[in-house]
Design a protein around this motif. Structure first.
Motif, PDB file in Angstrom:
ATOM      1  N   VAL A   1      17.310  42.851  -6.923  1.00  0.00           N
ATOM      2  CA  VAL A   1      15.871  42.407  -6.457  1.00  0.00           C
ATOM      3  C   VAL A   1      15.765  41.105  -6.989  1.00  0.00           C
ATOM      4  CG1 VAL A   1      13.520  42.670  -6.914  1.00  0.00           C
ATOM      5  CG2 VAL A   1      14.900  44.630  -6.340  1.00  0.00           C
ATOM      6  N   GLY A   2      16.098  40.604  -7.989  1.00  0.00           N
ATOM      7  CA  GLY A   2      15.857  39.128  -8.839  1.00  0.00           C
ATOM      8  C   GLY A   2      16.480  38.195  -7.878  1.00  0.00           C
ATOM      9  N   GLU A   3      17.983  38.496  -7.656  1.00  0.00           N
ATOM     10  CA  GLU A   3      18.615  37.516  -6.638  1.00  0.00           C
ATOM     11  C   GLU A   3      18.013  37.608  -5.243  1.00  0.00           C
ATOM     12  OE1 GLU A   3      22.998  37.530  -4.562  1.00  0.00           O
ATOM     13  OE2 GLU A   3      23.008  38.357  -6.758  1.00  0.00           O
ATOM     14  N   THR A   4      17.853  38.791  -4.661  1.00  0.00           N
ATOM     15  CA  THR A   4      17.294  38.897  -3.268  1.00  0.00           C
ATOM     16  C   THR A   4      15.859  37.993  -3.108  1.00  0.00           C
ATOM     17  OG1 THR A   4      18.424  40.775  -3.051  1.00  0.00           O
ATOM     18  CG2 THR A   4      16.409  40.469  -1.425  1.00  0.00           C
ATOM     19  N   LEU A   5      15.043  38.182  -4.162  1.00  0.00           N
ATOM     20  CA  LEU A   5      13.896  37.614  -4.150  1.00  0.00           C
ATOM     21  C   LEU A   5      13.838  35.906  -4.180  1.00  0.00           C
ATOM     22  CD1 LEU A   5      11.059  39.782  -6.191  1.00  0.00           C
ATOM     23  CD2 LEU A   5      10.868  38.802  -3.968  1.00  0.00           C
ATOM     24  N   GLN A   6      14.870  35.680  -5.158  1.00  0.00           N
ATOM     25  CA  GLN A   6      14.907  34.209  -5.355  1.00  0.00           C
ATOM     26  C   GLN A   6      15.288  33.728  -3.893  1.00  0.00           C
ATOM     27  OE1 GLN A   6      18.409  32.766  -7.493  1.00  0.00           O
ATOM     28  NE2 GLN A   6      17.129  31.561  -8.705  1.00  0.00           N
ATOM     29  N   ARG A   7      16.326  34.213  -3.283  1.00  0.00           N
ATOM     30  CA  ARG A   7      17.103  33.858  -2.120  1.00  0.00           C
ATOM     31  C   ARG A   7      15.949  33.884  -0.770  1.00  0.00           C
ATOM     32  NH1 ARG A   7      21.237  30.206  -2.705  1.00  0.00           N
ATOM     33  NH2 ARG A   7      22.370  30.893  -4.430  1.00  0.00           N
TER      34      ARG A   7
ATOM     35  N   ALA B   1       3.094  42.622   3.318  1.00  0.00           N
ATOM     36  CA  ALA B   1       2.488  43.372   2.178  1.00  0.00           C
ATOM     37  C   ALA B   1       3.318  44.700   2.249  1.00  0.00           C
ATOM     38  CB  ALA B   1       1.189  43.958   2.843  1.00  0.00           C
ATOM     39  N   ARG B   2       4.084  44.984   3.000  1.00  0.00           N
ATOM     40  CA  ARG B   2       4.965  46.009   2.831  1.00  0.00           C
ATOM     41  C   ARG B   2       6.315  45.721   1.716  1.00  0.00           C
ATOM     42  NH1 ARG B   2       5.463  48.176   9.037  1.00  0.00           N
ATOM     43  NH2 ARG B   2       3.481  49.141   8.958  1.00  0.00           N
ATOM     44  N   ARG B   3       6.754  44.661   1.953  1.00  0.00           N
ATOM     45  CA  ARG B   3       7.786  44.005   1.020  1.00  0.00           C
ATOM     46  C   ARG B   3       7.124  43.796  -0.377  1.00  0.00           C
ATOM     47  NH1 ARG B   3      13.031  43.670   1.538  1.00  0.00           N
ATOM     48  NH2 ARG B   3      13.393  41.324   1.744  1.00  0.00           N
ATOM     49  N   ILE B   4       5.981  43.331  -0.283  1.00  0.00           N
ATOM     50  CA  ILE B   4       5.478  43.435  -1.714  1.00  0.00           C
ATOM     51  C   ILE B   4       5.399  44.454  -2.353  1.00  0.00           C
ATOM     52  CG2 ILE B   4       3.503  42.433  -3.049  1.00  0.00           C
ATOM     53  CD1 ILE B   4       3.171  40.167  -0.682  1.00  0.00           C
ATOM     54  N   ALA B   5       4.856  45.520  -1.657  1.00  0.00           N
ATOM     55  CA  ALA B   5       4.702  46.783  -2.331  1.00  0.00           C
ATOM     56  C   ALA B   5       6.265  47.337  -2.697  1.00  0.00           C
ATOM     57  CB  ALA B   5       4.007  47.894  -1.093  1.00  0.00           C
ATOM     58  N   GLU B   6       7.080  47.010  -1.796  1.00  0.00           N
ATOM     59  CA  GLU B   6       8.468  47.590  -2.023  1.00  0.00           C
ATOM     60  C   GLU B   6       8.840  46.968  -3.330  1.00  0.00           C
ATOM     61  OE1 GLU B   6      13.216  47.076  -0.334  1.00  0.00           O
ATOM     62  OE2 GLU B   6      11.425  46.413   0.619  1.00  0.00           O
ATOM     63  N   PHE B   7       8.847  45.644  -3.564  1.00  0.00           N
ATOM     64  CA  PHE B   7       9.139  44.921  -4.892  1.00  0.00           C
ATOM     65  C   PHE B   7       8.315  45.387  -6.096  1.00  0.00           C
ATOM     66  CE2 PHE B   7      10.564  41.572  -1.727  1.00  0.00           C
ATOM     67  CZ  PHE B   7      11.628  41.767  -1.615  1.00  0.00           C
ATOM     68  N   SER B   8       7.353  45.796  -6.058  1.00  0.00           N
ATOM     69  CA  SER B   8       6.193  46.051  -6.950  1.00  0.00           C
ATOM     70  C   SER B   8       6.389  47.662  -7.148  1.00  0.00           C
ATOM     71  CB  SER B   8       4.878  45.668  -6.623  1.00  0.00           C
ATOM     72  OG  SER B   8       4.867  44.273  -6.267  1.00  0.00           O
ATOM     73  N   ALA B   9       7.164  48.295  -6.492  1.00  0.00           N
ATOM     74  CA  ALA B   9       6.887  49.663  -6.945  1.00  0.00           C
ATOM     75  C   ALA B   9       7.350  50.081  -8.255  1.00  0.00           C
ATOM     76  CB  ALA B   9       8.133  50.430  -5.819  1.00  0.00           C
TER      77      ALA B   9
END
Length: 284
Positions: free
Chosen positions: A136-142, A110-118
């Motif tokens: 972020v795009g590359e990190t999320l994909q990996r 939940a914290r990670r999702i909030a970080e990516f959605s800030a």
């Protein structure tokens, strides 16, 4: 042939795929008994509980930057310094009750999702990645690729298949198809004059191919097919098509088991197909 369903490329789609695969692990964990948590998985030395601990630990480190302070024994399945580092988060939680680790994953995700959605975060925003700062795009994909792989590890160990048509599955396939020229020409060492096609029958359907041509310094070079890149080809080129399901393809690309553990069919050169499948490992 484009993947169907297509892999998400925008930030909202990637965050949704990340959320779906982390939630799937939480849901699997919620359904586990103590005996389930103790089941061995395809990752040497790791149980179902250990796999969940790994996902929790890596996501927590990526979020906070804090490295667990714990001594790791000389386990036989640890092969290098990276493995030693990864094992820290698992070792830290070995004596914890499985459901407590699942609770932790739910909180960390939940914290990670909030970080990516800030507000203000874009695909280009630089964040902490497994190998250093990265967009972020590359990190999320990996991270989606890695977490979805472990979700499938859990499903295989528990006998609860699913999510083979999910955003995580499509991301895995998209990364694999992009890496195919390197895997075929360099890793498998397929000689020039060969054309290799991988045909995934689904649930994520798609086709990718590589034409192998002579490269610099005598090294073969892989040219992607179906990409709009023109090449003259040669009437003597040998075509080899490998057909298999999304499950078999992704398990092989994740290095889970050998080619004798998956079902596939070949039209063309059997020896080329076997060499490609032997070296079709995307996940370290």
């Amino acid at each position: 042939m484009p993947l169907h369903p297509a892999a998400p490329e925008d930030l909202a789609g990637l965050v949704s795929a990340y959320q779906a695969t982390t939630q799937a692990i939480v849901d699997l964990g919620r359904s586990c008994s103590d005996a389930d948590f103790a089941k061995e998985t395809a990752c040497p030395g790791w149980t179902v509980k250990d796999q969940i601990s790994h996902v929790v630990g890596l996501e927590s480190w990526l979020h906070t930057g804090e490295v667990p302070r714990v001594d790791v024994p000389a386990y036989g399945h640890i092969r290098n310094e990276a493995g030693q580092f990864i094992e820290k988060s698992v070792e830290l939680r070995r004596r914890m009750v499985g459901q407590k680790i699942v609770d932790e994953l739910e909180t960390v995700a939940a914290r990670r999702i909030a970080e990516f959605s800030a507000p203000g975060v874009t695909l280009e925003t630089v964040v902490r990645g497994p190998w250093g700062p990265a967009p972020v795009g590359e990190t999320l994909q990996r991270r989606i690729l890695d977490i979805w792989t472990h979700e499938q590890d859990l499903r295989h160990a528990l006998g609860r298949p699913g999510n083979l048509d999910s955003g995580g599955a499509a991301v895995f396939m998209d990364v694999l198809f992009a890496a195919l020229p390197r895997l075929v020409a360099r890793e498998a060492g397929i000689e020039p004059g060969n054309v290799v096609i991988i045909d995934s029958t689904g649930p994520v359907m798609g086709r990718a191919g590589v034409w192998v041509e002579p490269g610099d310094e005598g090294k073969a070079r892989g040219i992607p097919l179906f990409s709009g890149i023109a090449h003259d080809g040669d009437p003597d080129d040998v075509f080899t098509t490998i057909t298999l399901s999304t499950d078999c393809l992704t398990r092989r690309a994740a290095g889970r088991g050998g080619i004798e553990d998956i079902h596939f069919t070949v039209v063309g050169d059997e020896s080329v197909a076997h060499r490609v499948l032997e070296h079709l490992v995307l996940v370290p």
